[in-house]
Motif scaffolding. Structure first.
Motif, short mmCIF file in Angstrom:
data_model
loop_
_atom_site.label_atom_id
_atom_site.label_comp_id
_atom_site.label_asym_id
_atom_site.label_seq_id
_atom_site.Cartn_x
_atom_site.Cartn_y
_atom_site.Cartn_z
N LEU A 1 -17.91 -8.73 67.69
CA LEU A 1 -18.73 -9.31 66.63
C LEU A 1 -19.59 -10.47 67.13
O LEU A 1 -20.75 -10.60 66.74
CB LEU A 1 -17.83 -9.78 65.48
N ILE A 2 -19.02 -11.31 67.97
CA ILE A 2 -19.79 -12.43 68.52
C ILE A 2 -20.95 -11.91 69.37
O ILE A 2 -22.07 -12.43 69.30
CB ILE A 2 -18.87 -13.36 69.33
N THR A 3 -20.69 -10.88 70.15
CA THR A 3 -21.77 -10.27 70.95
C THR A 3 -22.85 -9.71 70.06
O THR A 3 -24.05 -9.90 70.30
CB THR A 3 -21.19 -9.17 71.85
N LEU A 4 -22.46 -9.02 68.99
CA LEU A 4 -23.42 -8.44 68.07
C LEU A 4 -24.22 -9.51 67.34
O LEU A 4 -25.44 -9.42 67.21
CB LEU A 4 -22.70 -7.54 67.07
N MET A 5 -23.54 -10.54 66.86
CA MET A 5 -24.22 -11.62 66.14
C MET A 5 -25.22 -12.33 67.02
O MET A 5 -26.31 -12.71 66.56
CB MET A 5 -23.19 -12.61 65.59
N ALA A 6 -24.88 -12.53 68.29
CA ALA A 6 -25.81 -13.19 69.20
C ALA A 6 -27.08 -12.37 69.38
O ALA A 6 -28.20 -12.92 69.44
CB ALA A 6 -25.13 -13.41 70.56
N HIS A 7 -26.95 -11.04 69.46
CA HIS A 7 -28.13 -10.19 69.60
C HIS A 7 -28.92 -10.08 68.31
O HIS A 7 -30.10 -9.72 68.33
CB HIS A 7 -27.70 -8.80 70.08
N MET A 8 -28.29 -10.37 67.17
CA MET A 8 -28.99 -10.36 65.89
C MET A 8 -29.86 -11.61 65.70
O MET A 8 -30.72 -11.65 64.83
CB MET A 8 -27.99 -10.28 64.74
N GLY A 9 -29.59 -12.64 66.50
CA GLY A 9 -30.31 -13.89 66.33
C GLY A 9 -29.54 -14.92 65.53
O GLY A 9 -30.09 -15.94 65.11
N SER A 10 -28.25 -14.66 65.31
CA SER A 10 -27.43 -15.57 64.52
C SER A 10 -26.66 -16.50 65.44
O SER A 10 -26.38 -16.19 66.60
CB SER A 10 -26.45 -14.77 63.66
N PHE A 11 -26.32 -17.69 64.91
CA PHE A 11 -25.35 -18.53 65.57
C PHE A 11 -24.00 -17.82 65.48
O PHE A 11 -23.81 -16.93 64.65
CB PHE A 11 -25.29 -19.91 64.92
N VAL A 12 -23.05 -18.22 66.34
CA VAL A 12 -21.80 -17.48 66.43
C VAL A 12 -20.61 -18.40 66.21
O VAL A 12 -20.69 -19.62 66.44
CB VAL A 12 -21.67 -16.80 67.82
N ALA B 1 -24.20 -20.85 59.49
CA ALA B 1 -24.00 -21.71 60.66
C ALA B 1 -23.61 -23.12 60.25
O ALA B 1 -22.73 -23.75 60.85
CB ALA B 1 -25.26 -21.71 61.52
N LEU B 2 -24.27 -23.63 59.22
CA LEU B 2 -23.97 -24.98 58.75
C LEU B 2 -22.62 -25.04 58.04
O LEU B 2 -21.84 -25.98 58.22
CB LEU B 2 -25.07 -25.47 57.81
N ALA B 3 -22.33 -24.03 57.25
CA ALA B 3 -21.11 -24.05 56.44
C ALA B 3 -19.86 -23.80 57.27
O ALA B 3 -18.80 -24.38 56.99
CB ALA B 3 -21.22 -23.01 55.32
#
Length: 391
Positions: free
Chosen positions: A152-163, A82-84
């Protein structure tokens, strides 16, 4: 020399012209070497079992620690990415609308050439107003990338990751269905089209109100009219489904643009491009409205197809467009009839193709050269002259 063998030696084997003996000391070494591997394995098993018994009281705490470390590792990776890569915190909500602002593909943007930025796009899906997006556009324009980045953005959001987006509001999603790519199943006796239909049927039979469906060029594995009919029916079925699943549908069947005029929740979008002379520049930006060209011949030229082949493809395309571009649908001649009416091309092509005039001049230049009287310097000058003609 048998009588010279010491009494302590033990005869082991008799051969045609010799006998083999072994001493007690060698016998002992042989037994140690032969049984060493078995004893080693038994010793390993013994030590391992003793270790398991000693750790019985600590297994539960170790499993908890391992789980905690794994979670920390994943969260640290999420934070680092997320930072990088300038990811933003998504908002996961109980509603049905999916809204992504300036979304990017997390993998493709990492593999772009230095100094080139990924072209971001906005995506909006809502079962009440914009349930299905029919996405058209040229080949290689970025349709599939847009479909994949939304999933992928939908999946990442459900994983708890920033998108990878400026802002993302993602509804709770229980299933992400995708039908992309083309592959067969030869061992199972299934063609590419059969695999495509099986996967699509699985999607149709298992969708829910909270599903996200990604369909990429459904129906391309069969004849044009069959493919259009199947793609149209699938879009119509999804629209009329009581679940109203959110759907992104990429296609080269521009006839599907008509769906927007017949169904209120189906909207046409296209990936923009710009034409400059004979070149196509892909702008890779999503815009409202359908596209009417796929520019497949342009992509064939980019792939290195022979110029004669490309020219012939242009001739046939112009003829087909001329015959099918005007008149009512019922009065349009079939594609077969149009092709049959086209004049046959000259089979004997010039070996030099579009550069015939240039190569003819080079031929005359070479014929006028007397090789026996040509100096090395004059030869280099002639080569330079030929090179200038080609350029």
């Amino acid at each position: 020399h048998k009588d010279k063998v010491p009494d302590t030696w033990i005869r082991k084997q008799t051969l045609t012209n010799a006998e083999r003996y072994i001493t007690p000391e060698l016998k002992s070494y042989e037994e140690k070497i032969t049984g060493a591997e078995d004893r080693l394995f038994a010793l390993e098993q013994q030590i391992f079992q003793e270790l398991l018994i000693a750790l019985q009281d600590f297994i539960a705490p170790m499993q908890v620690n391992g789980h905690v470390m794994a979670v920390l590792d994943v969260l640290c990776c999420f934070a680092s990415n997320a930072l990088a890569y300038n990811y933003k915190k998504p908002e996961v909500h109980d509603g049905n609308a999916l809204q992504i602002q300036s979304g990017r593909h997390p993998v493709i943007e990492r593999h772009l050439p230095p100094g080139e930025d990924y072209i971001s796009n906005d995506t909006y899906l809502n079962p009440e107003t914009q349930q299905i997006i029919i996405l058209t556009g040229p080949n290689m324009s970025g349709k599939s990338a847009l479909l994949r980045q939304t999933a992928l953005i939908t999946l990442m959001a459900h994983m708890g990751s920033f998108v990878p987006a400026a802002q993302a509001k993602i509804p709770l999603t229980d299933k992400i269905f995708t039908r992309v790519g083309a592959s067969d199943n030869l061992s199972g006796g299934e063609s590419t089209f059969m695999v495509e239909m099986n996967e699509t049927a699985s999607i149709i039979n298992n969708l829910t109100a909270r599903s996200l469906i990604i369909l990429d060029e459904i129906g391309r594995g069969t004849s044009t009219y069959d493919g259009i009919s199947i793609a149209w029916s699938i879009a119509e079925y999804l629209h009329d489904s009581p679940f109203a699943p959110k759907t992104l549908f990429a296609t080269h069947y521009h006839e599907l643009n008509e769906l927007e005029n017949r169904f209120p929740r189906i909207k046409n979008f296209h990936i923009t491009h710009k034409e400059q002379g004979n070149k196509i520049i892909f702008l890779r930006k999503l815009a409202a409205g359908g596209s009417t060209h796929s520019f497949g011949i342009h992509v064939a030229r980019m792939a290195g197809m022979p110029p004669a082949l490309i020219q012939r493809a242009h001739e046939m395309l112009q003829q087909l467009e001329q015959q099918h571009g005007d008149g009512a649908l019922g009065n349009k001649p079939s594609a077969v009839a149009t092709l049959q009416a086209m004049p046959a091309r000259e089979i004997q092509l010039s070996i030099f193709d579009a550069h015939s005039a240039t190569f003819e001049a080079i031929r005359e230049l070479l014929q006028a050269v007397d090789i026996n009287r040509l100096t090395p310097v004059e030869a280099l000058l002639k080569l330079q002259e030929i090179k200038n003609k080609i350029q």
